[in-house]
Design a protein around this motif. Structure first.
Motif, PDB file in Angstrom:
ATOM      1  N   TYR A  37       1.025  -1.331   0.272  1.00  0.00           N
ATOM      2  CA  TYR A  37      -0.397   0.253   0.312  1.00  0.00           C
ATOM      3  C   TYR A  37       0.682   1.274   0.181  1.00  0.00           C
ATOM      4  CZ  TYR A  37      -3.379   3.602   1.638  1.00  0.00           C
ATOM      5  OH  TYR A  37      -4.355   4.857   1.632  1.00  0.00           O
ATOM      6  N   LYS A  39       1.548   5.372  -1.983  1.00  0.00           N
ATOM      7  CA  LYS A  39       1.163   7.002  -2.368  1.00  0.00           C
ATOM      8  C   LYS A  39       1.873   7.940  -2.705  1.00  0.00           C
ATOM      9  CE  LYS A  39      -2.835   7.434   2.332  1.00  0.00           C
ATOM     10  NZ  LYS A  39      -2.532   8.144   2.971  1.00  0.00           N
ATOM     11  N   ILE A  47      -2.267   6.473  -4.962  1.00  0.00           N
ATOM     12  CA  ILE A  47      -2.658   5.865  -4.200  1.00  0.00           C
ATOM     13  C   ILE A  47      -3.068   4.429  -4.873  1.00  0.00           C
ATOM     14  CG2 ILE A  47      -3.898   5.225  -2.360  1.00  0.00           C
ATOM     15  CD1 ILE A  47      -4.952   7.879  -1.374  1.00  0.00           C
ATOM     16  N   GLN A  48      -2.305   2.944  -4.914  1.00  0.00           N
ATOM     17  CA  GLN A  48      -2.160   1.957  -5.299  1.00  0.00           C
ATOM     18  C   GLN A  48      -2.366   0.983  -4.164  1.00  0.00           C
ATOM     19  OE1 GLN A  48       0.296   1.443  -8.537  1.00  0.00           O
ATOM     20  NE2 GLN A  48       0.695   3.567  -9.126  1.00  0.00           N
ATOM     21  N   GLN A  49      -2.829   0.191  -4.261  1.00  0.00           N
ATOM     22  CA  GLN A  49      -2.892  -1.228  -3.422  1.00  0.00           C
ATOM     23  C   GLN A  49      -2.263  -2.724  -4.603  1.00  0.00           C
ATOM     24  OE1 GLN A  49      -5.722  -2.053  -0.143  1.00  0.00           O
ATOM     25  NE2 GLN A  49      -6.771  -0.746  -1.193  1.00  0.00           N
ATOM     26  N   TYR A  73      -6.497   0.688  -8.009  1.00  0.00           N
ATOM     27  CA  TYR A  73      -6.495   1.963  -7.122  1.00  0.00           C
ATOM     28  C   TYR A  73      -7.420   3.271  -6.856  1.00  0.00           C
ATOM     29  CZ  TYR A  73      -3.274   1.658 -12.110  1.00  0.00           C
ATOM     30  OH  TYR A  73      -2.827   1.522 -13.260  1.00  0.00           O
ATOM     31  N   ASN A  74      -7.282   2.553  -6.294  1.00  0.00           N
ATOM     32  CA  ASN A  74      -8.624   2.614  -4.332  1.00  0.00           C
ATOM     33  C   ASN A  74      -9.753   3.859  -5.447  1.00  0.00           C
ATOM     34  OD1 ASN A  74      -6.724   1.124  -3.245  1.00  0.00           O
ATOM     35  ND2 ASN A  74      -6.949   3.333  -1.243  1.00  0.00           N
ATOM     36  N   ASN A  84      -8.380  -0.412 -12.459  1.00  0.00           N
ATOM     37  CA  ASN A  84      -7.425  -1.921 -11.308  1.00  0.00           C
ATOM     38  C   ASN A  84      -6.478  -1.950 -13.042  1.00  0.00           C
ATOM     39  OD1 ASN A  84      -8.800  -4.181 -12.079  1.00  0.00           O
ATOM     40  ND2 ASN A  84      -9.908  -3.652 -11.502  1.00  0.00           N
TER      41      ASN A  84
END
Length: 261
Positions: A37, A39, A47-49, A73-74, A84
């Motif tokens: 996770y 930023k 912001i990416q997970q 991409y939250n 995503n």
């Protein structure tokens, strides 16, 4: 050249697949899942997970590394791929020492290899890389690889026939009842390229992970569960020149959990 790269990597994958039928070919393997996770990413949403599957192995005639990222991409959307996407690489290497069944060692070099990479993902991302690789014996390091690739893009986009230097490393530091593992890679594309489709700039991607072996500390098992951070520095990300109008220099630290199985 692209057909040659594809044929070589296909041969490597078929040989690797044959390991399941001929166990004596396989020397070791390791698989893992990682959650990240972070930023302040550039070019893509900030912001990416990311969930990453990785596989590494060594076999009778070389080694293989494969990973695929699933990136979220939250709730935001990337202009090209939506909320995503995915990206992956397959990296087979053929060892000259193993093929010839003799040690090829001189100075810090302990093996010479044919190194290849296939890059894939959504959109126009496919590339084929091929060149010489070296395993180095550097005091203190668990391993240190140095690969030199010539990049070949799929399709007409810029960035074809440029050279990339990729060191890969691992270093373990004992801390109390456990260890800190520092590993990662650097991709340094040293050439620019331009054609009718656009420009591709030399770029540097530095991506180490600093991880604490939490599994060992909790007596859960050594080298199984890690927590830590991943640092991602990318100058001229994707080969896009950084300007005042469009920032492409990326500098991100992400929280990390990694489980090996």
């Amino acid at each position: 050249m692209k057909r040659t790269c594809t044929s070589l990597m296909l041969a490597g994958s078929l040989l690797a697949g044959g390991q399941a039928m001929a166990g004596d070919l396989l020397q070791w393997q390791n698989n893992s899942l990682t959650y990240l996770y972070g930023k302040d990413f550039k070019v893509n949403p900030a912001i990416q997970q990311t969930v990453t599957f990785e596989h590494a192995d060594a076999w009778k005639y070389g080694d293989n590394f494969f990973f695929v990222d699933k990136i979220f991409y939250n709730g935001d959307k990337d202009f090209n791929v939506g909320p995503n996407t995915y990206y992956g690489e397959f990296q087979p290497r053929i060892s000259l020492g193993k093929v010839l069944d003799q040690k090829i060692e001189f100075g810090p070099i302990k093996d010479v290899l044919l190194a290849m990479t296939y890059e894939f993902g959504e959109g126009d991302t496919e590339s084929y890389l091929i060149g010489p690789g070296f395993d180095l014996a550097i005091p203190g390091f668990d391993y240190f690889q140095l690969n030199f690739y010539q990049r070949h893009t799929e399709g007409p986009r810029a960035g074809d026939n440029v050279w990339q230097i990729t060191p890969v490393w691992s270093y373990t530091i004992p801390v109390g009842d456990s260890n800190i593992l520092i590993d990662g890679f650097m991709d340094w594309v040293v050439d620019n390229d331009s054609n009718s489709k656009g420009d591709y700039h030399a770029n540097l991607h530095f991506n180490p992970q600093v991880k604490y072996d939490l599994g060992k500390a909790l007596n859960f098992g050594e080298k199984q569960l890690y927590v830590g951070v991943e640092y991602d520095y990318w100058k001229d990300k994707y080969g896009i020149d950084d300007t005042r109008a469009f920032t492409t220099n990326q500098n991100v630290t992400s929280f990390l959990v990694k489980f090996h199985f």
